[in-house]
Design a protein around this motif. Sequence first.
Motif, PDB file in Angstrom:
ATOM      1  N   GLN A  64       0.727  -1.298  -0.090  1.00  0.00           N
ATOM      2  CA  GLN A  64      -0.100  -0.055  -0.044  1.00  0.00           C
ATOM      3  C   GLN A  64       0.681   1.169   0.205  1.00  0.00           C
ATOM      4  N   ALA A  65       1.982   1.247   0.624  1.00  0.00           N
ATOM      5  CA  ALA A  65       2.858   2.344   0.577  1.00  0.00           C
ATOM      6  C   ALA A  65       3.239   2.805  -0.724  1.00  0.00           C
ATOM      7  N   LEU A  66       3.412   1.987  -1.546  1.00  0.00           N
ATOM      8  CA  LEU A  66       3.527   2.461  -3.168  1.00  0.00           C
ATOM      9  C   LEU A  66       2.609   3.287  -3.746  1.00  0.00           C
ATOM     10  N   GLN A  67       1.605   3.389  -3.368  1.00  0.00           N
ATOM     11  CA  GLN A  67       0.488   4.306  -3.614  1.00  0.00           C
ATOM     12  C   GLN A  67       0.631   5.861  -3.183  1.00  0.00           C
ATOM     13  N   LEU A  68       1.636   5.869  -2.277  1.00  0.00           N
ATOM     14  CA  LEU A  68       1.893   7.342  -1.916  1.00  0.00           C
ATOM     15  C   LEU A  68       2.860   7.804  -2.790  1.00  0.00           C
ATOM     16  N   PRO A  69       2.985   9.297  -2.699  1.00  0.00           N
ATOM     17  CA  PRO A  69       3.845  10.076  -3.478  1.00  0.00           C
ATOM     18  C   PRO A  69       5.072   9.747  -3.062  1.00  0.00           C
ATOM     19  N   ASP A  70       6.101   9.757  -4.057  1.00  0.00           N
ATOM     20  CA  ASP A  70       7.713   9.328  -3.644  1.00  0.00           C
ATOM     21  C   ASP A  70       8.336  10.683  -3.684  1.00  0.00           C
ATOM     22  N   VAL A  71       8.950  11.005  -2.447  1.00  0.00           N
ATOM     23  CA  VAL A  71       9.783  12.291  -2.448  1.00  0.00           C
ATOM     24  C   VAL A  71      11.217  12.347  -2.660  1.00  0.00           C
ATOM     25  N   GLY A  72      11.516  10.964  -3.187  1.00  0.00           N
ATOM     26  CA  GLY A  72      13.023  10.752  -3.182  1.00  0.00           C
ATOM     27  C   GLY A  72      13.800   9.877  -2.380  1.00  0.00           C
ATOM     28  N   TYR A  73      15.067   9.723  -2.708  1.00  0.00           N
ATOM     29  CA  TYR A  73      15.878   8.913  -1.744  1.00  0.00           C
ATOM     30  C   TYR A  73      16.269   9.403  -0.607  1.00  0.00           C
ATOM     31  N   MET A  74      16.116   8.810   0.752  1.00  0.00           N
ATOM     32  CA  MET A  74      16.256   9.294   1.837  1.00  0.00           C
ATOM     33  C   MET A  74      17.541  10.057   2.293  1.00  0.00           C
ATOM     34  N   ARG A  75      18.610   9.699   1.483  1.00  0.00           N
ATOM     35  CA  ARG A  75      19.841  10.547   1.679  1.00  0.00           C
ATOM     36  C   ARG A  75      20.290  11.467   0.588  1.00  0.00           C
ATOM     37  N   ALA A  76      19.384  11.653  -0.241  1.00  0.00           N
ATOM     38  CA  ALA A  76      19.301  12.594  -1.391  1.00  0.00           C
ATOM     39  C   ALA A  76      18.019  13.446  -1.500  1.00  0.00           C
ATOM     40  N   ILE A  90       7.168  15.550   9.698  1.00  0.00           N
ATOM     41  CA  ILE A  90       8.319  14.692   9.118  1.00  0.00           C
ATOM     42  C   ILE A  90       8.750  13.763  10.125  1.00  0.00           C
ATOM     43  N   ILE A  91       8.830  12.286   9.847  1.00  0.00           N
ATOM     44  CA  ILE A  91       9.516  11.635  10.792  1.00  0.00           C
ATOM     45  C   ILE A  91      10.514  10.939   9.947  1.00  0.00           C
ATOM     46  N   ALA A  92      11.834  10.947  10.207  1.00  0.00           N
ATOM     47  CA  ALA A  92      12.793  10.369   9.370  1.00  0.00           C
ATOM     48  C   ALA A  92      13.806   9.526  10.140  1.00  0.00           C
ATOM     49  N   LEU A  93      14.423   8.634   9.448  1.00  0.00           N
ATOM     50  CA  LEU A  93      15.367   7.833  10.018  1.00  0.00           C
ATOM     51  C   LEU A  93      16.697   8.711   9.903  1.00  0.00           C
ATOM     52  N   GLU A  94      17.483   8.511  11.161  1.00  0.00           N
ATOM     53  CA  GLU A  94      18.861   8.959  11.278  1.00  0.00           C
ATOM     54  C   GLU A  94      19.667   8.863  10.204  1.00  0.00           C
ATOM     55  N   GLY A  95      20.350   9.779   9.530  1.00  0.00           N
ATOM     56  CA  GLY A  95      21.031   9.778   8.552  1.00  0.00           C
ATOM     57  C   GLY A  95      20.373  10.231   7.050  1.00  0.00           C
ATOM     58  N   SER A  96      18.999  10.673   7.279  1.00  0.00           N
ATOM     59  CA  SER A  96      18.482  11.122   6.149  1.00  0.00           C
ATOM     60  C   SER A  96      19.063  12.355   5.788  1.00  0.00           C
ATOM     61  N   GLY A  97      19.047  12.898   4.601  1.00  0.00           N
ATOM     62  CA  GLY A  97      19.879  14.319   4.211  1.00  0.00           C
ATOM     63  C   GLY A  97      19.485  14.608   2.578  1.00  0.00           C
ATOM     64  N   PRO A  98      20.464  15.327   2.174  1.00  0.00           N
ATOM     65  CA  PRO A  98      21.853  16.065   2.978  1.00  0.00           C
ATOM     66  C   PRO A  98      21.325  16.888   3.962  1.00  0.00           C
ATOM     67  N   ILE A  99      22.317  17.378   4.365  1.00  0.00           N
ATOM     68  CA  ILE A  99      22.280  18.338   5.645  1.00  0.00           C
ATOM     69  C   ILE A  99      21.777  19.522   5.239  1.00  0.00           C
ATOM     70  N   PRO A 111       7.881  20.569  11.209  1.00  0.00           N
ATOM     71  CA  PRO A 111       8.447  19.693  12.640  1.00  0.00           C
ATOM     72  C   PRO A 111       8.907  18.393  12.103  1.00  0.00           C
ATOM     73  N   ILE A 112      10.191  17.991  12.631  1.00  0.00           N
ATOM     74  CA  ILE A 112      10.841  16.970  12.163  1.00  0.00           C
ATOM     75  C   ILE A 112      11.313  16.192  13.417  1.00  0.00           C
ATOM     76  N   VAL A 113      11.082  14.792  13.346  1.00  0.00           N
ATOM     77  CA  VAL A 113      11.654  13.960  14.336  1.00  0.00           C
ATOM     78  C   VAL A 113      12.614  12.975  13.904  1.00  0.00           C
ATOM     79  N   PHE A 114      13.924  12.751  14.362  1.00  0.00           N
ATOM     80  CA  PHE A 114      14.718  11.875  14.025  1.00  0.00           C
ATOM     81  C   PHE A 114      14.592  10.573  14.589  1.00  0.00           C
ATOM     82  N   VAL A 115      14.612   9.495  13.977  1.00  0.00           N
ATOM     83  CA  VAL A 115      14.537   8.182  14.633  1.00  0.00           C
ATOM     84  C   VAL A 115      15.956   7.384  14.547  1.00  0.00           C
ATOM     85  N   PRO A 116      16.631   7.079  15.832  1.00  0.00           N
ATOM     86  CA  PRO A 116      17.732   6.760  15.790  1.00  0.00           C
ATOM     87  C   PRO A 116      18.029   5.275  14.898  1.00  0.00           C
ATOM     88  N   GLU A 117      19.002   4.905  14.172  1.00  0.00           N
ATOM     89  CA  GLU A 117      19.256   3.752  13.400  1.00  0.00           C
ATOM     90  C   GLU A 117      20.312   3.054  14.144  1.00  0.00           C
TER      91      GLU A 117
END
Length: 290
Positions: A64-76, A90-99, A111-117
Amino acid sequence: MRSIPFSLLAAISLALPIGAQEVTPFADPSRLISIGGSITEIIYELGKDDLLVARDSTATYPDQALQLPDVGYMRALAPEGVLSVEPSAIIALEGSGPIDAIEVLENASVPIVFVPEIFTQDGVITKVRTVGEALNAENEAEALIGRIQADFDAVQDRISKIEQPKSVLFVLSMVGGRVNAAGTGTAADGIIALAGARNAITEYEGYRQLSEEAIITANPDLVLVMDRGGDHAASEDELLSHPAIALTNAGQTGSVIRMDGSYLLGFGPRAAAAALDLADAIYGAPEPAQ
């Protein structure tokens, strides 16, 4: 809600023990973007997928997630693409970026929350708890953690019966005969350990190209690769015919394991199941109880 400045995230995550970061629930998560495949999986497992308006390209499960708009690769990430869906949070995995992209989003007052990896059982539980706190879904998160803990208990029972851990070489890619393999501190290293095996490469952290001498010295019992398309996905024949791999135990026995990459390395709600499947692939499925 104030987000943690991205430039301070690394220092904060190093200074605090697992699970110690305080998370303030989003004031308005009604237009939520998830960045990181495991984060998206957790949101669906919590029953909060109705909040999602977009996800990043690593989020391929559930379908079902594939039906959502794709905003790009998490590190780019491109901030323009992220902001185009008008997110409220936005809730993002630690390491998302670029800075600089994260800084643009913060300056746009999203508002952004970063989740530890962290590639361990505790790391998975911390992910779930962090997402639950951000979405004001602590009860749902604790229920999910209970199910995940039961799955990990089954993994521990499975690997407790292993007498001699096998050595596994995880090959991220092979281009022009050059093997790019996983060292310590990687998702591959973490899942190999959870499956009751040991990483053949412990001399460095992260992913790096190996010399033929290093492969022969490592002498893995098995080679593990991601099942994916693309030019970098080496076939079993290519791996086993590699001059160095052919001289190892894995090459001599033709031992290559191929698993779906997001399942194997995601370290989300399915991590224990992936570890159990990997253990069975490495050691063989256990005999059914009489």
